[in-house]
Enzyme design. Structure first.
Site, mmCIF file in Angstrom:
data_model
loop_
_atom_site.group_PDB
_atom_site.id
_atom_site.type_symbol
_atom_site.label_atom_id
_atom_site.label_comp_id
_atom_site.label_asym_id
_atom_site.label_seq_id
_atom_site.Cartn_x
_atom_site.Cartn_y
_atom_site.Cartn_z
ATOM 1 N N GLY A 46 46.773 46.012 32.360
ATOM 2 C CA GLY A 46 45.945 46.906 31.557
ATOM 3 C C GLY A 46 45.651 48.174 32.326
ATOM 4 O O GLY A 46 45.704 48.189 33.559
ATOM 5 N N GLN A 51 41.066 55.624 34.492
ATOM 6 C CA GLN A 51 41.850 55.295 35.694
ATOM 7 C C GLN A 51 42.959 56.310 35.970
ATOM 8 O O GLN A 51 43.530 56.312 37.053
ATOM 9 C CB GLN A 51 42.478 53.894 35.558
ATOM 10 C CG GLN A 51 41.447 52.779 35.601
ATOM 11 C CD GLN A 51 42.121 51.433 35.525
ATOM 12 O OE1 GLN A 51 42.472 50.963 34.449
ATOM 13 N NE2 GLN A 51 42.315 50.806 36.667
ATOM 14 N N CYS A 93 42.277 44.864 39.922
ATOM 15 C CA CYS A 93 42.184 46.130 39.218
ATOM 16 C C CYS A 93 43.027 47.157 39.954
ATOM 17 O O CYS A 93 42.977 47.229 41.178
ATOM 18 C CB CYS A 93 40.728 46.582 39.178
ATOM 19 S SG CYS A 93 40.510 48.154 38.333
ATOM 20 N N LEU A 94 43.781 47.947 39.205
ATOM 21 C CA LEU A 94 44.648 48.951 39.839
ATOM 22 C C LEU A 94 43.829 50.006 40.591
ATOM 23 O O LEU A 94 44.366 50.666 41.482
ATOM 24 C CB LEU A 94 45.534 49.626 38.776
ATOM 25 C CG LEU A 94 46.550 48.704 38.085
ATOM 26 C CD1 LEU A 94 47.259 49.440 36.960
ATOM 27 C CD2 LEU A 94 47.554 48.149 39.088
ATOM 28 N N HIS A 135 37.577 43.714 30.535
ATOM 29 C CA HIS A 135 37.800 44.477 31.766
ATOM 30 C C HIS A 135 38.079 45.952 31.432
ATOM 31 O O HIS A 135 37.501 46.853 32.036
ATOM 32 C CB HIS A 135 38.980 43.853 32.530
ATOM 33 C CG HIS A 135 39.338 44.537 33.814
ATOM 34 N ND1 HIS A 135 39.235 43.911 35.038
ATOM 35 C CD2 HIS A 135 39.789 45.787 34.077
ATOM 36 C CE1 HIS A 135 39.607 44.769 35.993
ATOM 37 N NE2 HIS A 135 39.961 45.909 35.431
ATOM 38 N N GLU A 136 38.953 46.184 30.451
ATOM 39 C CA GLU A 136 39.315 47.577 30.102
ATOM 40 C C GLU A 136 38.151 48.292 29.418
ATOM 41 O O GLU A 136 37.911 49.481 29.675
ATOM 42 C CB GLU A 136 40.569 47.610 29.219
ATOM 43 C CG GLU A 136 41.838 47.055 29.860
ATOM 44 C CD GLU A 136 42.101 47.569 31.271
ATOM 45 O OE1 GLU A 136 41.787 48.735 31.572
ATOM 46 O OE2 GLU A 136 42.602 46.781 32.098
ATOM 47 N N HIS A 139 35.791 49.619 31.871
ATOM 48 C CA HIS A 139 36.230 50.896 32.459
ATOM 49 C C HIS A 139 35.737 52.086 31.630
ATOM 50 O O HIS A 139 35.382 53.122 32.175
ATOM 51 C CB HIS A 139 37.762 50.973 32.521
ATOM 52 C CG HIS A 139 38.351 50.347 33.748
ATOM 53 N ND1 HIS A 139 38.029 50.740 35.024
ATOM 54 C CD2 HIS A 139 39.281 49.362 33.895
ATOM 55 C CE1 HIS A 139 38.718 50.015 35.904
ATOM 56 N NE2 HIS A 139 39.481 49.170 35.243
#
Ligand code: ZN
Length: 169
Positions: A46, A51, A93-94, A135-136, A139
């Protein structure tokens, strides 16, 4: 298409509440395509617009694996309308490279959102997809998974981060 630079902790854009998408124009379509390419290249399951430095309520998710096929989801202005149960997954997480932590989240969620054309949709999800959605969406509200763990673990993360900065890693 292009691969975008992924913003890492502690960049400010990651802490901001993102703004709703109102214009479904060519620029938005290009951003979505670039985010999809960036997510697959990373690779990640994701990626949210903050991000890649865009404070917009937009995210892409693809939790497919060899064992589990699921379509790519483009999520615009998502709202969680129902939450049920509790699950704990080891999340990464990226924007937090080389870090994972167990996070408790709802097991089942219903999310209302728009697709890339601006059409309304509803997604009901459990387990991994429910976790990815939460999670997204976090963000988009300026939350990272380190904001979802215990204060002790968060302090440990921050210490480790500072140490890695000193070492110039
Ligand atoms: Zn993330």
């Amino acid at each position: 298409m292009a691969i975008l630079e992924i913003k890492k902790y502690p960049e400010k854009v990651l802490k901001q509440k993102a703004k709703p998408v109102t214009l479904f124009d060519e620029d938005l379509q290009a951003l979505i395509d670039n985010m999809i390419e960036t997510m697959y290249a990373a690779p990640g399951v994701g990626l949210a617009a903050p991000q890649v430095g865009k404070s917009k309520r937009l995210a892409v998710i693809d939790i497919s694996s060899k064992e589990y096929k699921y379509p790519l989801i483009v999520l615009i202005n998502p709202v969680i309308v129902t939450c049920e149960g509790e699950v704990e997954f080891e999340e990464g997480c990226l924007s937090l490279p080389e870090y994972t932590a167990k996070v408790k989240r709802a097991e089942t969620v219903v999310v209302n959102a728009l697709d890339r054309e601006g059409k309304a949709m509803e997604i009901e999800a459990t387990d991994l997809l429910a976790v990815a959605l939460q999670h997204e969406i976090d963000h988009l509200d300026g939350m990272l998974l380190i904001d979802r763990i215990s204060p002790i673990k968060r302090e440990f993360f921050k210490k480790r981060y500072k140490k890695s900065q000193k070492l110039g890693k």
